[in-house]
Design a protein around this motif. Structure first.
Motif, PDB file in Angstrom:
ATOM      1  N   UNK A   1      26.386  22.526 -72.049  1.00  0.00           N
ATOM      2  CA  UNK A   1      26.355  21.108 -72.364  1.00  0.00           C
ATOM      3  C   UNK A   1      25.920  20.941 -73.805  1.00  0.00           C
ATOM      4  N   UNK A   2      25.965  19.723 -74.262  1.00  0.00           N
ATOM      5  CA  UNK A   2      25.557  19.437 -75.631  1.00  0.00           C
ATOM      6  C   UNK A   2      24.041  19.460 -75.724  1.00  0.00           C
ATOM      7  N   UNK A   3      23.534  20.189 -76.707  1.00  0.00           N
ATOM      8  CA  UNK A   3      22.098  20.232 -76.957  1.00  0.00           C
ATOM      9  C   UNK A   3      21.697  18.994 -77.743  1.00  0.00           C
ATOM     10  N   UNK A   4      20.688  18.301 -77.260  1.00  0.00           N
ATOM     11  CA  UNK A   4      20.139  17.144 -77.971  1.00  0.00           C
ATOM     12  C   UNK A   4      18.699  17.504 -78.305  1.00  0.00           C
ATOM     13  N   UNK A   5      18.447  17.715 -79.586  1.00  0.00           N
ATOM     14  CA  UNK A   5      17.127  18.133 -80.043  1.00  0.00           C
ATOM     15  C   UNK A   5      16.265  16.920 -80.351  1.00  0.00           C
ATOM     16  N   UNK A   6      14.973  17.068 -80.127  1.00  0.00           N
ATOM     17  CA  UNK A   6      14.053  15.969 -80.353  1.00  0.00           C
ATOM     18  C   UNK A   6      13.107  16.288 -81.504  1.00  0.00           C
ATOM     19  N   UNK A   7      12.711  15.235 -82.195  1.00  0.00           N
ATOM     20  CA  UNK A   7      11.806  15.387 -83.325  1.00  0.00           C
ATOM     21  C   UNK A   7      10.992  14.110 -83.468  1.00  0.00           C
ATOM     22  N   UNK A   8       9.781  14.256 -83.966  1.00  0.00           N
ATOM     23  CA  UNK A   8       8.942  13.075 -84.198  1.00  0.00           C
ATOM     24  C   UNK A   8       9.449  12.251 -85.379  1.00  0.00           C
ATOM     25  N   UNK A   9      10.105  12.869 -86.334  1.00  0.00           N
ATOM     26  CA  UNK A   9      10.462  12.141 -87.559  1.00  0.00           C
ATOM     27  C   UNK A   9      11.911  12.260 -88.014  1.00  0.00           C
ATOM     28  N   UNK A  10      12.640  13.253 -87.548  1.00  0.00           N
ATOM     29  CA  UNK A  10      14.000  13.402 -88.046  1.00  0.00           C
ATOM     30  C   UNK A  10      15.007  13.072 -86.962  1.00  0.00           C
ATOM     31  N   UNK A  11      16.238  12.877 -87.367  1.00  0.00           N
ATOM     32  CA  UNK A  11      17.302  12.603 -86.413  1.00  0.00           C
ATOM     33  C   UNK A  11      17.575  11.116 -86.275  1.00  0.00           C
TER      34      UNK A  11
ATOM     35  N   UNK B   1      15.494  27.135 -86.980  1.00  0.00           N
ATOM     36  CA  UNK B   1      16.609  27.948 -86.468  1.00  0.00           C
ATOM     37  C   UNK B   1      17.236  27.313 -85.228  1.00  0.00           C
ATOM     38  N   UNK B   2      16.434  26.659 -84.404  1.00  0.00           N
ATOM     39  CA  UNK B   2      16.967  25.993 -83.216  1.00  0.00           C
ATOM     40  C   UNK B   2      17.693  24.717 -83.628  1.00  0.00           C
ATOM     41  N   UNK B   3      17.087  23.917 -84.503  1.00  0.00           N
ATOM     42  CA  UNK B   3      17.717  22.688 -84.987  1.00  0.00           C
ATOM     43  C   UNK B   3      19.084  22.964 -85.612  1.00  0.00           C
ATOM     44  N   UNK B   4      19.210  24.053 -86.314  1.00  0.00           N
ATOM     45  CA  UNK B   4      20.438  24.323 -87.062  1.00  0.00           C
ATOM     46  C   UNK B   4      21.644  24.564 -86.151  1.00  0.00           C
ATOM     47  N   UNK B   5      21.432  24.804 -84.863  1.00  0.00           N
ATOM     48  CA  UNK B   5      22.550  25.010 -83.944  1.00  0.00           C
ATOM     49  C   UNK B   5      23.394  23.751 -83.774  1.00  0.00           C
ATOM     50  N   UNK B   6      22.773  22.602 -83.754  1.00  0.00           N
ATOM     51  CA  UNK B   6      23.466  21.316 -83.564  1.00  0.00           C
ATOM     52  C   UNK B   6      22.750  20.252 -84.395  1.00  0.00           C
ATOM     53  N   UNK B   7      22.819  20.321 -85.719  1.00  0.00           N
ATOM     54  CA  UNK B   7      22.021  19.402 -86.533  1.00  0.00           C
ATOM     55  C   UNK B   7      22.369  17.925 -86.345  1.00  0.00           C
ATOM     56  N   UNK B   8      23.564  17.620 -85.869  1.00  0.00           N
ATOM     57  CA  UNK B   8      23.955  16.218 -85.716  1.00  0.00           C
ATOM     58  C   UNK B   8      23.441  15.602 -84.416  1.00  0.00           C
ATOM     59  N   UNK B   9      22.790  16.397 -83.580  1.00  0.00           N
ATOM     60  CA  UNK B   9      22.316  15.839 -82.310  1.00  0.00           C
ATOM     61  C   UNK B   9      20.795  15.803 -82.224  1.00  0.00           C
ATOM     62  N   UNK B  10      20.142  15.589 -83.340  1.00  0.00           N
ATOM     63  CA  UNK B  10      18.690  15.408 -83.337  1.00  0.00           C
ATOM     64  C   UNK B  10      18.392  13.921 -83.144  1.00  0.00           C
ATOM     65  N   UNK B  11      17.440  13.637 -82.257  1.00  0.00           N
ATOM     66  CA  UNK B  11      17.045  12.252 -82.008  1.00  0.00           C
ATOM     67  C   UNK B  11      15.532  12.117 -82.126  1.00  0.00           C
ATOM     68  N   UNK B  12      15.100  10.895 -82.383  1.00  0.00           N
ATOM     69  CA  UNK B  12      13.666  10.630 -82.420  1.00  0.00           C
ATOM     70  C   UNK B  12      13.373   9.307 -81.735  1.00  0.00           C
ATOM     71  N   UNK B  13      12.132   9.154 -81.349  1.00  0.00           N
ATOM     72  CA  UNK B  13      11.631   7.907 -80.788  1.00  0.00           C
ATOM     73  C   UNK B  13      10.887   7.218 -81.921  1.00  0.00           C
ATOM     74  N   UNK B  14      11.294   6.009 -82.283  1.00  0.00           N
ATOM     75  CA  UNK B  14      10.647   5.359 -83.422  1.00  0.00           C
ATOM     76  C   UNK B  14       9.172   5.059 -83.160  1.00  0.00           C
ATOM     77  N   UNK B  15       8.335   5.444 -84.121  1.00  0.00           N
ATOM     78  CA  UNK B  15       6.903   5.149 -84.083  1.00  0.00           C
ATOM     79  C   UNK B  15       6.462   4.752 -85.492  1.00  0.00           C
ATOM     80  N   UNK B  16       5.318   4.111 -85.604  1.00  0.00           N
ATOM     81  CA  UNK B  16       4.803   3.768 -86.923  1.00  0.00           C
ATOM     82  C   UNK B  16       4.017   4.946 -87.498  1.00  0.00           C
ATOM     83  N   UNK B  17       3.419   4.746 -88.644  1.00  0.00           N
ATOM     84  CA  UNK B  17       2.700   5.830 -89.325  1.00  0.00           C
ATOM     85  C   UNK B  17       1.257   5.999 -88.859  1.00  0.00           C
TER      86      UNK B  17
END
Length: 151
Positions: free
Chosen positions: A75-85, A111-127
């Motif tokens: 399946x498509x890998x969807x990577x998560x990040x606090x700030x990118x994507x 190295x993991x992110x680079x497998x599918x860089x267009x499928x990184x998502x984040x949950x919006x939060x403030x600073x």
């Protein structure tokens, strides 16, 4: 059973994994743990967080990322990040997506992110904070994905 999977890459904190296991039991979502783990599967904190739901978790434990990629679900890998994507509310989730979460203290390696860089998502939060709790993030992301596919 839904069509999504959750992957915890080298999770470190037993209660987070236990809470995510409970989420997976309640939604019929397979849970994949990528070693090394920061705890033992028999850890009392892990079991306490999952309570008596462990028998209902479709649990898979993999020795490393390569083994998961070779033998794990397709399946498509969807990577998560606090700030990118892409903001998760703008992301086009698809049935069968595999939601990948990194370790609590360092996130996913490049190295993991680079497998599918267009499928990184984040949950919006403030600073005011560095990130949300891993189990909170997993719940938000899974339910957003499930809701957007059904819409």
């Amino acid at each position: 059973m839904n069509d999504f999977s959750i992957v915890l890459y080298e999770p470190e904190i037993p209660p987070n994994t236990g809470n995510i296991a409970r989420l997976c039991a309640g939604t019929g979502t397979p849970l994949h743990l990528i070693k090394p783990l920061g705890f033992s599967i028999s850890d009392k904190h892990l079991k306490r967080a999952g309570l008596d739901y462990w028998p209902h978790v479709d649990l898979h434990v993999w020795d490393d990322w390569n083994e998961f990629r070779l033998s794990g679900p397709r399946g498509r890998l969807v990577f998560t990040s606090a700030r990118r994507g892409i903001n998760l509310f703008d992301f086009n989730f698809k049935s069968g997506d595999i939601l990948v979460f990194g370790p609590e203290t360092r996130g996913l390696p490049e190295a993991v992110f680079s497998e599918e860089p267009s499928t990184a998502v984040n949950i919006p939060i403030n600073d005011n904070i560095r990130s949300l709790n891993l189990s909170t993030s997993a719940g938000i992301l899974l339910y957003q994905a499930m809701g957007s596919v059904r819409s």
